[in-house]
Scaffold this motif. Structure first.
Motif, PDB file in Angstrom:
ATOM      1  N   GLN A  82       5.556 -70.170  14.129  1.00  0.00           N
ATOM      2  CA  GLN A  82       5.310 -71.605  14.017  1.00  0.00           C
ATOM      3  C   GLN A  82       4.071 -71.777  13.160  1.00  0.00           C
ATOM      4  O   GLN A  82       3.020 -71.231  13.484  1.00  0.00           O
TER       5      GLN A  82
ATOM      6  N   LYS B  80       0.106 -74.984  24.487  1.00  0.00           N
ATOM      7  CA  LYS B  80       1.104 -76.011  24.811  1.00  0.00           C
ATOM      8  C   LYS B  80       2.466 -75.360  25.049  1.00  0.00           C
ATOM      9  O   LYS B  80       3.188 -75.708  25.993  1.00  0.00           O
TER      10      LYS B  80
ATOM     11  N   ILE C 182       4.660 -75.544  28.462  1.00  0.00           N
ATOM     12  CA  ILE C 182       6.061 -75.976  28.447  1.00  0.00           C
ATOM     13  C   ILE C 182       6.945 -74.888  29.052  1.00  0.00           C
ATOM     14  O   ILE C 182       7.836 -75.171  29.859  1.00  0.00           O
TER      15      ILE C 182
ATOM     16  N   THR D  79       9.148 -75.261  32.300  1.00  0.00           N
ATOM     17  CA  THR D  79      10.591 -75.061  32.103  1.00  0.00           C
ATOM     18  C   THR D  79      11.105 -74.004  33.084  1.00  0.00           C
ATOM     19  O   THR D  79      12.173 -74.168  33.685  1.00  0.00           O
TER      20      THR D  79
ATOM     21  N   TYR E 284       6.035 -65.975  18.244  1.00  0.00           N
ATOM     22  CA  TYR E 284       6.401 -66.062  19.663  1.00  0.00           C
ATOM     23  C   TYR E 284       7.733 -65.366  19.906  1.00  0.00           C
ATOM     24  O   TYR E 284       8.574 -65.263  19.025  1.00  0.00           O
TER      25      TYR E 284
ATOM     26  N   LYS F 227      10.791 -70.180  22.680  1.00  0.00           N
ATOM     27  CA  LYS F 227      11.203 -71.248  21.767  1.00  0.00           C
ATOM     28  C   LYS F 227      11.312 -72.571  22.523  1.00  0.00           C
ATOM     29  O   LYS F 227      11.919 -72.633  23.593  1.00  0.00           O
ATOM     30  N   VAL F 228      10.724 -73.620  21.980  1.00  0.00           N
ATOM     31  CA  VAL F 228      10.818 -74.951  22.593  1.00  0.00           C
ATOM     32  C   VAL F 228      12.026 -75.653  21.981  1.00  0.00           C
ATOM     33  O   VAL F 228      12.100 -75.825  20.769  1.00  0.00           O
ATOM     34  N   ASN F 229      12.954 -76.027  22.828  1.00  0.00           N
ATOM     35  CA  ASN F 229      14.228 -76.515  22.306  1.00  0.00           C
ATOM     36  C   ASN F 229      14.251 -77.994  21.954  1.00  0.00           C
ATOM     37  O   ASN F 229      15.005 -78.419  21.085  1.00  0.00           O
TER      38      ASN F 229
ATOM     39  N   PRO G 260      13.156 -81.586  20.377  1.00  0.00           N
ATOM     40  CA  PRO G 260      12.411 -81.982  19.175  1.00  0.00           C
ATOM     41  C   PRO G 260      11.107 -82.700  19.522  1.00  0.00           C
ATOM     42  O   PRO G 260      10.982 -83.275  20.606  1.00  0.00           O
ATOM     43  N   TYR G 261      10.169 -82.665  18.594  1.00  0.00           N
ATOM     44  CA  TYR G 261       8.908 -83.416  18.638  1.00  0.00           C
ATOM     45  C   TYR G 261       7.935 -82.985  19.729  1.00  0.00           C
ATOM     46  O   TYR G 261       6.953 -83.661  19.980  1.00  0.00           O
ATOM     47  N   ARG G 262       8.208 -81.854  20.405  1.00  0.00           N
ATOM     48  CA  ARG G 262       7.253 -81.413  21.427  1.00  0.00           C
ATOM     49  C   ARG G 262       6.159 -80.565  20.785  1.00  0.00           C
ATOM     50  O   ARG G 262       4.993 -80.690  21.130  1.00  0.00           O
ATOM     51  N   ILE G 263       6.553 -79.655  19.903  1.00  0.00           N
ATOM     52  CA  ILE G 263       5.579 -78.918  19.095  1.00  0.00           C
ATOM     53  C   ILE G 263       5.723 -79.483  17.693  1.00  0.00           C
ATOM     54  O   ILE G 263       6.656 -79.141  16.959  1.00  0.00           O
ATOM     55  N   TYR G 264       4.803 -80.358  17.337  1.00  0.00           N
ATOM     56  CA  TYR G 264       5.005 -81.156  16.126  1.00  0.00           C
ATOM     57  C   TYR G 264       3.691 -81.802  15.735  1.00  0.00           C
ATOM     58  O   TYR G 264       2.844 -82.070  16.579  1.00  0.00           O
TER      59      TYR G 264
END
Lengths: 487, 487
Positions: A147, A161, A165, A169, A354, A359-361, A363-367
């Motif tokens: 990332q 972050k 998450i 999760t 990572y 992986k954060v699935n 959208p817009y959470r890691i952004y």
């Protein structure tokens, strides 16, 4: 501190050692040339001018970056300085490396600079290729995803972050946030805003945002007056060197530190303020170049795994080849890679690798708007090509061994001034007797045309570029010895 | 959402509207050309490739930045799209502005990119000049100092650090931290680590670091699962439009919001958790393009001053000329400037302006390795020259008025679909009936070659470049109307 020019080897001067092409230096000086005290009159004049528009209390001197080349920088007063600190460990191939300078004609570089994408929404068509060539090609074993971010602080912020998450999760059995989570987080209440914490270490440095300062314990000046998260801080080993002489002592240091980690995790769990991430540097650089043993880090990883905690290795300063391996943690012989490895500085762009499961699935959470910048990927792509072609990682390993050998000779001659010589690759350091002596030694070396870095209270660290070679090493040791004699 | 190409005005195609010089577009298309659904097959292929190395769930489509020019981007499938969103409001002069592209030959640009300084310690000899030309030349009235950073989050983080330092320095009667402060902060205890807070607003967005998320209340997806500082959140006005029709209602909104600010400051003071800073956006952009009145902001500033609180205006999205003035807060007629104004996006570099009294005197307190990047200052220096020469701020004012006039006409025809038309300069928005309709309208417009941005739950925002002019406006309104008809 001596402000008299003390070193003027040979007959060359700042103006004739540098050959310039279209205003940018293209060859490396053969030695330092000191013409004025450092900072010189021109630097002092510029510092006064700077104060009118921008704070400047930490400025040491001004640099003429057009004239700088390779391992040498040229300051505003024309002093040619051998730089073993390299903008706080951040220039991989030295100043104005010709193959990087040539990139300014690359349309990818130009358009990425002028038409900067919001990477998370509208990436360049070549983004995946750039990421592959620049970052995945040097990824730590076992880490296949990356990332990008803007800098080391942004890398660490988003790594933790990601860890939060992941922890939540897992608690939800792999599911995305519930409606209750989404509603409650807007009031910062449970369950949407969890009481999770990050475990850091005494002596650590992870950046200067409020959250990163909460796990930073290197120097008070970073932390004072700034509110902080109440997160647990464990002990980090403090070894005596040479390691083989103090095996038992150092093993006890490991055990004491690991016990503090276990205790803090357990006590936080009891308080329902679980530790979701452990963040640790391979070498506590800013804190004083403190190392941990491979055994320490292997056990730390095991503790993290046993408790469902994300194991984050902060390689912002140690990554990119200077440790003698591409990533310092590769020397720990871990059974599996760290969950997350963060980088910046020599990687030119911030970010983190990572494991797939992190992986954060959604959208817009890691952004964020920029999330790094493709010009840096274009530059890193070429730098990686050069690093591999020129075997620069092996070079840092070899030169590092010679550097420590030279320092050990000095240690034998001046045992009260130089001790605890240690390092990985060229990420090498030693301790001095006290802060005043350390600072004076740095000043005298600089007045002789050698820039070294301080760290912690009494330590000196070397952070040269990957192109730091035998001749630079020879000069470094020579000047350092003269500086010691001048003390 | 319609995936059928619906708009193909004229006979031009993606390949012949663009003239290229050394691989970079040099002229602007006259209209959108849609060849495929958006995202098209090539974008979808690239998205799959990206997933192998980097998370991608928020990616809309891939852009061929070499072919993009002015107000038009060209996507991976050759679709030519009129872009009124401009990488989330961040490209000041449109894609590949020739005068910015020409900078790639500037030795300052090249060396700053390749030999990137640690700005706080070893700045470029031309740093003060660059700061003056690029940033001080457009400084808000009354603010004479600036601090550069990497991005908007870094700008806001360091602005509030500055506010905390100021608050504690005031408490100490202007003196630097005491020994007790320096010792206690290493354990995060009083007095060195104070229990101070920052006051934010419902609907606000200030970035995605942990601290900035603590004053962000725009969307749950930003905040969920992430621990936060317990900082107070006040009400922000929610006006009805047109303003002149709802004067009384809107004044009551101001009063309600201001009362909540006063109450929170008082209650925090009682709890010894003083508010040290108020941070506020001129337009809550991410949150839904909510505005405050000049009266509201003037009173907010007064409350801050009366309580010794730093008044921070976050102009990351609104600054740089698109509001019809260089800085949106200049339209509030404040008796004195805000204490700190943060910027990024159209300013190309992150950072903040601050009043002289907010200067931090001790070294290394506001500091990090890069603290911004001089290439961005070289680029901004030229951009500012163009903005001034071409009167682009006046243009955004004029075009903004026409944009709202056009939207009001549409509002009159489609009152259930378009209402609450509002804006400053081209930072213009309207509300739609519901989220589903809003999203569908955005999709249909995009399928017709017009990119607009969503914000909040039901709003649509325009964030074009400063070169967005009458012809682009005309096309925008035409396509928007057709999209509405297609709904």
């Amino acid at each position: 501190m001596s402000h008299t020019p003390t070193l003027k080897l040979g007959r060359s001067t700042a103006t004739n050692v540098i050959r310039c092409l279209s205003g940018i230096a293209t060859s490396e000086p053969s030695q330092p040339v000191v013409l004025t005290p450092i900072p010189g009159p021109k630097s002092q004049e510029l510092k006064t001018a700077m104060a009118k528009v921008h704070q400047n209390p930490s400025v040491k001197f001004f640099v003429d970056y057009e004239k700088s080349f390779g391992n040498y920088l040229v300051d505003a007063d024309g002093n040619v300085i051998l730089d073993t600190f390299m903008q706080i460990s951040s220039i991989p191939l030295g100043y104005n490396h010709p193959e990087l300078v040539a990139l300014h004609k690359d349309p990818r570089f130009i358009t990425a600079a002028v038409s900067r994408p919001a990477l998370g929404s509208f990436p360049r068509t070549d983004f995946a290729d750039l990421v592959k060539n620049a970052l995945i090609s040097i990824a730590p074993k076992g880490l296949t995803h990356v990332q990008t971010m803007m800098d080391g602080t942004g890398a660490n912020e988003n790594a933790i972050k990601t860890a939060f998450i992941k922890y939540q999760t897992n608690r939800r059995g792999g599911k995305p946030p519930t409606t209750e989570d989404l509603i409650s987080c807007m009031n910062q209440e449970l369950p949407g805003t969890p009481h999770l914490s990050v475990l850091g270490f005494h002596g650590a440095f992870h950046g200067r945002s409020l959250a990163m300062l909460s796990v930073t314990r290197s120097k008070a000046v970073h932390k004072v007056d700034i509110p902080a998260f109440d997160w647990p801080i464990a002990l980090f080993p403090r070894y005596k060197y040479p390691l083989e002489k103090f095996e038992e002592y150092n093993r006890a240091e490991d055990e004491k530190a690991l016990k503090s980690v276990r205790d803090l995790i357990a006590s936080r769990k009891k308080e329902n303020r679980d530790v979701a991430a452990i963040i640790v540097e391979p070498i506590q650089s800013e804190g004083g170049d403190f190392h941990g043993s491979p055994e320490f880090f292997r056990e730390l990883q095991k503790i993290a795994a046993d408790n469902g905690i994300t194991f984050i290795v902060d390689e912002v300063q140690t990554g990119g080849g200077a440790s003698g391996t591409l990533w310092a943690h590769e020397q720990w012989d871990l059974p599996t890679s760290p969950d997350i490895v963060t980088f910046s500085k020599k990687a030119l762009i911030g970010g983190y690798y990572y494991k797939d499961e992190w992986k954060v699935n959604e959208p817009y959470r890691i952004y964020n708007t920029w999330m790094g910048e493709p010009t840096k990927l274009v530059t890193l792509e070429k730098a990686v090509e050069v690093i591999k072609r020129d075997n620069l990682v092996q070079k840092t390993k070899d030169v590092g061994i010679e550097l420590r050998r030279g320092l050990s000779v000095l240690e034998a001659i001046y045992p009260r001034l130089i001790f605890n010589v240690r390092g990985m690759g060229t990420l090498t350091a030693f301790d001095t007797s006290d802060t005043k002596t350390r600072d004076k030694l740095l000043d005298i070396a600089l007045a002789r045309g050698l820039q070294i870095g301080g760290c912690g209270d009494t330590s000196i660290r070397f952070r040269p570029a990957l192109i730091f070679d035998e001749p630079h090493l020879k000069l470094t040791l020579e000047i350092l010895e003269r500086a010691i004699k001048d003390l």
